[in-house]
Design an enzyme around this catalytic site. Structure first.
Site, mmCIF file in Angstrom:
data_model
loop_
_atom_site.group_PDB
_atom_site.id
_atom_site.type_symbol
_atom_site.label_atom_id
_atom_site.label_comp_id
_atom_site.label_asym_id
_atom_site.label_seq_id
_atom_site.Cartn_x
_atom_site.Cartn_y
_atom_site.Cartn_z
ATOM 1 N N GLU A 165 0.847 -1.196 0.000
ATOM 2 C CA GLU A 165 0.000 0.000 0.000
ATOM 3 C C GLU A 165 0.882 1.245 0.000
ATOM 4 O OE1 GLU A 165 -3.264 0.330 -0.546
ATOM 5 O OE2 GLU A 165 -2.473 2.354 -0.690
ATOM 6 N N ALA A 168 -0.676 7.697 1.793
ATOM 7 C CA ALA A 168 -0.082 8.486 2.873
ATOM 8 C C ALA A 168 -1.217 8.927 3.788
ATOM 9 C CB ALA A 168 0.651 9.705 2.315
ATOM 10 N N LYS A 225 8.290 -1.623 -2.304
ATOM 11 C CA LYS A 225 7.635 -0.855 -1.229
ATOM 12 C C LYS A 225 8.679 -0.270 -0.270
ATOM 13 C CE LYS A 225 4.956 0.845 1.732
ATOM 14 N NZ LYS A 225 4.202 2.056 1.527
ATOM 15 N N THR A 227 11.744 0.274 -0.920
ATOM 16 C CA THR A 227 12.571 1.224 -1.672
ATOM 17 C C THR A 227 11.844 2.559 -1.846
ATOM 18 O OG1 THR A 227 13.472 -0.664 -2.846
ATOM 19 C CG2 THR A 227 13.922 1.488 -3.791
ATOM 20 N N ASN A 229 9.630 3.955 0.131
ATOM 21 C CA ASN A 229 9.685 4.724 1.383
ATOM 22 C C ASN A 229 11.091 5.235 1.665
ATOM 23 O OD1 ASN A 229 7.017 4.706 1.961
ATOM 24 N ND2 ASN A 229 7.107 3.224 3.625
ATOM 25 N N CYS A 281 6.089 4.501 9.419
ATOM 26 C CA CYS A 281 6.720 3.660 8.406
ATOM 27 C C CYS A 281 8.109 4.056 7.936
ATOM 28 C CB CYS A 281 5.791 3.537 7.212
ATOM 29 S SG CYS A 281 4.317 2.614 7.674
ATOM 30 N N LYS A 344 2.008 14.563 11.112
ATOM 31 C CA LYS A 344 1.749 15.465 9.989
ATOM 32 C C LYS A 344 0.320 15.956 10.127
ATOM 33 C CE LYS A 344 0.880 13.516 5.891
ATOM 34 N NZ LYS A 344 0.804 12.564 4.733
HETATM 35 P P1 NAD Z 1 -2.165 -0.473 12.547
HETATM 36 O O1 NAD Z 1 -1.385 -0.782 13.765
HETATM 37 O O2 NAD Z 1 -2.950 0.791 12.459
HETATM 38 O O3 NAD Z 1 -3.215 -1.673 12.295
HETATM 39 C C1 NAD Z 1 -2.894 -3.023 12.351
HETATM 40 C C2 NAD Z 1 -4.066 -3.784 12.959
HETATM 41 O O4 NAD Z 1 -3.794 -5.192 12.871
HETATM 42 C C3 NAD Z 1 -4.287 -3.492 14.450
HETATM 43 O O5 NAD Z 1 -5.603 -2.991 14.634
HETATM 44 C C4 NAD Z 1 -4.078 -4.841 15.144
HETATM 45 O O6 NAD Z 1 -4.940 -5.079 16.239
HETATM 46 C C5 NAD Z 1 -4.372 -5.819 14.010
HETATM 47 N N1 NAD Z 1 -3.781 -7.143 14.208
HETATM 48 C C6 NAD Z 1 -2.498 -7.441 14.537
HETATM 49 N N2 NAD Z 1 -2.331 -8.777 14.585
HETATM 50 C C7 NAD Z 1 -3.527 -9.339 14.277
HETATM 51 C C8 NAD Z 1 -3.966 -10.681 14.153
HETATM 52 N N3 NAD Z 1 -3.133 -11.704 14.329
HETATM 53 N N4 NAD Z 1 -5.255 -10.901 13.819
HETATM 54 C C9 NAD Z 1 -6.102 -9.857 13.632
HETATM 55 N N5 NAD Z 1 -5.747 -8.566 13.733
HETATM 56 C C10 NAD Z 1 -4.457 -8.297 14.038
HETATM 57 O O7 NAD Z 1 -1.154 -0.573 11.329
HETATM 58 P P2 NAD Z 1 -1.248 0.183 9.919
HETATM 59 O O8 NAD Z 1 -0.738 1.569 10.046
HETATM 60 O O9 NAD Z 1 -2.597 -0.051 9.322
HETATM 61 O O10 NAD Z 1 -0.138 -0.615 9.097
HETATM 62 C C11 NAD Z 1 -0.362 -1.933 8.667
HETATM 63 C C12 NAD Z 1 0.707 -2.314 7.671
HETATM 64 O O11 NAD Z 1 0.609 -1.483 6.514
HETATM 65 C C13 NAD Z 1 2.140 -2.154 8.167
HETATM 66 O O12 NAD Z 1 2.940 -3.174 7.629
HETATM 67 C C14 NAD Z 1 2.556 -0.818 7.590
HETATM 68 O O13 NAD Z 1 3.956 -0.751 7.378
HETATM 69 C C15 NAD Z 1 1.845 -0.811 6.264
HETATM 70 N N6 NAD Z 1 1.545 0.524 5.726
HETATM 71 C C16 NAD Z 1 1.062 1.502 6.552
HETATM 72 C C17 NAD Z 1 0.722 2.739 6.021
HETATM 73 C C18 NAD Z 1 0.191 3.844 6.880
HETATM 74 O O14 NAD Z 1 0.016 4.943 6.370
HETATM 75 N N7 NAD Z 1 -0.092 3.635 8.167
HETATM 76 C C19 NAD Z 1 0.826 2.953 4.641
HETATM 77 C C20 NAD Z 1 1.300 1.928 3.835
HETATM 78 C C21 NAD Z 1 1.648 0.717 4.396
HETATM 79 C C1 UGA Z 2 4.506 7.562 3.739
HETATM 80 C C2 UGA Z 2 4.551 7.498 2.205
HETATM 81 O O1 UGA Z 2 4.402 8.807 1.676
HETATM 82 C C3 UGA Z 2 3.453 6.583 1.683
HETATM 83 O O2 UGA Z 2 3.574 6.447 0.257
HETATM 84 C C4 UGA Z 2 3.577 5.229 2.334
HETATM 85 O O3 UGA Z 2 2.520 4.378 1.907
HETATM 86 C C5 UGA Z 2 3.522 5.376 3.829
HETATM 87 O O4 UGA Z 2 4.592 6.260 4.259
HETATM 88 C C6 UGA Z 2 3.731 4.097 4.572
HETATM 89 O O5 UGA Z 2 4.316 3.160 4.056
HETATM 90 O O6 UGA Z 2 3.307 4.112 5.726
HETATM 91 P P1 UGA Z 2 3.054 8.874 5.520
HETATM 92 O O7 UGA Z 2 4.123 8.453 6.466
HETATM 93 O O8 UGA Z 2 1.648 8.618 5.888
HETATM 94 O O9 UGA Z 2 3.284 8.179 4.090
HETATM 95 O O10 UGA Z 2 3.176 10.443 5.238
HETATM 96 P P2 UGA Z 2 4.184 11.335 4.360
HETATM 97 O O11 UGA Z 2 3.385 12.366 3.683
HETATM 98 O O12 UGA Z 2 5.085 10.527 3.536
HETATM 99 O O13 UGA Z 2 5.039 12.065 5.487
HETATM 100 C C7 UGA Z 2 5.963 11.362 6.292
HETATM 101 C C8 UGA Z 2 6.708 12.338 7.189
HETATM 102 O O14 UGA Z 2 7.616 13.135 6.406
HETATM 103 C C9 UGA Z 2 5.805 13.325 7.913
HETATM 104 O O15 UGA Z 2 6.276 13.553 9.214
HETATM 105 C C10 UGA Z 2 5.924 14.592 7.077
HETATM 106 O O16 UGA Z 2 5.655 15.753 7.805
HETATM 107 C C11 UGA Z 2 7.382 14.511 6.658
HETATM 108 N N1 UGA Z 2 7.670 15.261 5.413
HETATM 109 C C12 UGA Z 2 7.108 14.876 4.236
HETATM 110 C C13 UGA Z 2 8.543 16.334 5.451
HETATM 111 O O17 UGA Z 2 9.078 16.685 6.520
HETATM 112 N N2 UGA Z 2 8.831 17.009 4.303
HETATM 113 C C14 UGA Z 2 8.273 16.644 3.106
HETATM 114 O O18 UGA Z 2 8.585 17.311 2.082
HETATM 115 C C15 UGA Z 2 7.389 15.559 3.078
#
Ligand code: NAD
Ligand code: UGA
Length: 469
Positions: A165, A168, A225, A227, A229, A281, A344
């Site tokens: 995924e 952001a 993915k 790479t 990030n 992340c 953010k």
């Molecule tokens: P999160 O902590 O918000 O959510 C994860 C959920 O999974 C929690 O609610 C937890 O209770 C549940 N869980 C854990 N183990 C479980 C199990 N065995 N059975 C059922 N539920 C279970 O995490 P997130 O931010 O949604 O991130 C999830 C993944 O996506 C991570 O690998 C993260 O790196 C990736 N990711 C996150 C973002 C983001 O913006 N947060 C963006 C892209 C990718």
């Molecule tokens: C980031 C990536 O942008 C997503 O593509 C990715 O899916 C996600 O991580 C993930 O794997 O979790 P996110 O962390 O939600 O998304 O937000 P960003 O907009 O990337 O910002 C990350 C941090 O960098 C924030 O603290 C933001 O304030 C900071 N930032 C961003 C800066 O300081 N300067 C910038 O120019 C951009």
């Protein structure tokens, strides 16, 4: 071999990714039933709350998508086994935090939750399933998932896909509606593998042009993915490193960013200097990348990427240290007001927020910190600072206070520090704020969002990142 259109999806993990992504799939595919399940009953109850202001995460546009789909073809529940059994396609969207114990502590991704999902699926499934890795995972994790699933001897067939995924936070719904690309990694070499990839492609094709849906092999998808990030975070660390140089030379980091960003080969995105990147992340994924490189004896590659984290830590420290030195080398018993705590704007997520580290540093110098954030709850702020384990919970409560009004939060303050770029900060009546602060009234803008000239004219002593005001 042609694929069979999917009619029932299960997503394990109702977090920042599972919730919004599944809500958008349900919205765009009304004929598919989507069950989002989680072990956290409280989180599920919040997803099911009648009052959409109580959803567990805040994202612009999320409420609208949930109200359109919830109870129709989108369901949130703790009945994990039932949802697995029913589903033809299962997304694993659980957290993959940095390991805090044992082998790889502080660096590697902790895959215990992913493994638990694989074992649960192996235990429960009675019919063939497509398993989709939605969580961010180290390259070659699909192999481990497959090994767990294929060795239970139930005769059920599994096809593993990687579909990382890229959303952001703060713009999740828009990012999902208009993704630059969707990546689907799978096994092209067998007709069944190709059919599984096509089945997932078909779902995204309901709202995205086909040319934005990229099919690759599994390992390329997993590695892309991490790479992506790493590259994004690297840009922030690069401009932040230049911000320090700007402050030392009289150059202006925004002018430099504009000048270099106008070169189409460089581009203008992710060049906003700041107090440091946060979020769940960037740091986790780079540490994981570094760990993988070290494990593969690629020392120079590991060192290269680790520097992105080192620079980010330096930027947070530099900002906090500048507050102390500007306030005549001590903040002991001084009131410092934080505007913003989230990592953010437009999110209530605080994971790895720079604010936590800056607060911890100032509390060590015995500052009194008053925090105002428009979306983050008080309990979360205390949990974040307690989790630093720097001092007792009582000590944190004696010196850090959460105030739900920015004007009250800044009354009698010696300094204001802006840690999050919330738009509302730009609209405040800064004259009122100035009048009620101690003099000289300092403002440390860690996001470069305020009009520095206007504030300096009012009388503020203004500090911005990468500028000599
Ligand atoms: P999160 O902590 O918000 O959510 C994860 C959920 O999974 C929690 O609610 C937890 O209770 C549940 N869980 C854990 N183990 C479980 C199990 N065995 N059975 C059922 N539920 C279970 O995490 P997130 O931010 O949604 O991130 C999830 C993944 O996506 C991570 O690998 C993260 O790196 C990736 N990711 C996150 C973002 C983001 O913006 N947060 C963006 C892209 C990718
Ligand atoms: C980031 C990536 O942008 C997503 O593509 C990715 O899916 C996600 O991580 C993930 O794997 O979790 P996110 O962390 O939600 O998304 O937000 P960003 O907009 O990337 O910002 C990350 C941090 O960098 C924030 O603290 C933001 O304030 C900071 N930032 C961003 C800066 O300081 N300067 C910038 O120019 C951009």
């Amino acid at each position: 071999m042609t694929f069979k259109p999917i009619k029932n999806i299960c997503c394990i993990g109702a977090g920042y990714v599972g919730g919004p992504t599944m809500a958008v799939i349900a919205q765009k595919c009304p004929d598919i039933k989507v069950n989002v399940v989680d072990v956290n009953a409280q989180r599920i109850a919040s997803w099911n709350d009648e009052n959409l202001d109580n959803l567990p995460i805040y994202e612009p546009g999320l409420k609208e998508v949930i109200s359109e789909t919830r109870g129709k073809n989108l369901f949130f529940s703790t009945e994990i086994e039932k949802a697995i059994e029913e589903a033809e396609m299962i997304f694993i969207s659980v957290n993959t935090p940095t390991k805090t114990y044992g082998k790889g502590k502080g660096m590697a991704a902790d895959l215990k939750y992913v493994e638990l999902c694989a074992r649960k699926i192996a235990e429960v499934a009675k019919s063939d399933k497509i398993i989709v890795e939605k969580s961010t995972l180290p390259v070659r994790t699909a192999q481990a998932i497959k090994s767990i699933l294929d060795n239970v001897g139930t005769g059920v067939k599994y096809h593993i896909l990687s579909n990382p995924e890229f959303l952001a936070e703060g713009t999740a719904i828009n990012d999902l509606h208009n993704s630059d690309r969707v990546l689907i990694g799978g096994d092209h070499t067998t007709p069944e593998g190709q059919a599984a990839m096509d089945a997932l492609t078909h779902i995204y094709e309901r709202w995205l042009p086909s040319e934005r849906i990229l099919q690759t092999n599994l390992w390329s998808s997993e590695l892309s993915k991490l790479t992506a990030n790493a590259f994004l975070a690297q840009r922030v660390s690069s401009i932040n490193s230049i911000s320090a140089l700007c402050e030392a030379t009289g150059a202006n980091v925004e002018e430099v960013a504009q000048a270099i960003g106008s070169d189409s080969r460089i581009g203008d995105k992710f060049l906003k200097a700041s107090v440091g990147f946060g979020g769940s992340c960037f740091q986790k994924d780079i540490l994981n990348l570094v760990y993988i490189c070290r494990s593969l004896n690629l020392k120079e590659v590991a060192d290269y990427w680790e520097q992105v984290i080192i620079m980010n830590d330096y930027q947070k420290y530099r900002f906090a240290d500048n507050i102390i030195s500007t306030l005549y080398n001590t903040v002991t018993d001084k009131k410092i007001t934080f505007f913003g705590w989230a990592f953010k704007k437009d999110t209530n997520d605080t994971r790895e927020s720079a604010a936590i580290y800056v607060a911890d540093y100032l509390l060590e110098d015995r500052a009194n910190i008053f925090v105002y954030d428009p979306k983050v709850k008080t309990e979360q702020i205390y949990m974040d600072i307690d989790n630093m384990n720097t001092r007792s919970e009582q000590e944190n409560r004696n010196s850090l206070f959460v105030i739900n009004d920015p004007y009250k939060a800044s009354k009698d303050a010696h300094a204001i520090a802006i840690l999050t770029e919330w738009d509302e900060f730009k609209t405040y009546d800064w004259q009122i704020i100035y009048d009620q602060m101690k003099k000289p009234a300092f403002i440390f803008d860690g996001r470069n969002i305020i009009d520095s000239k206007k504030l300096a004219d009012i009388g503020f002593k203004v500090y911005q990142i990468g500028k000599t005001v």
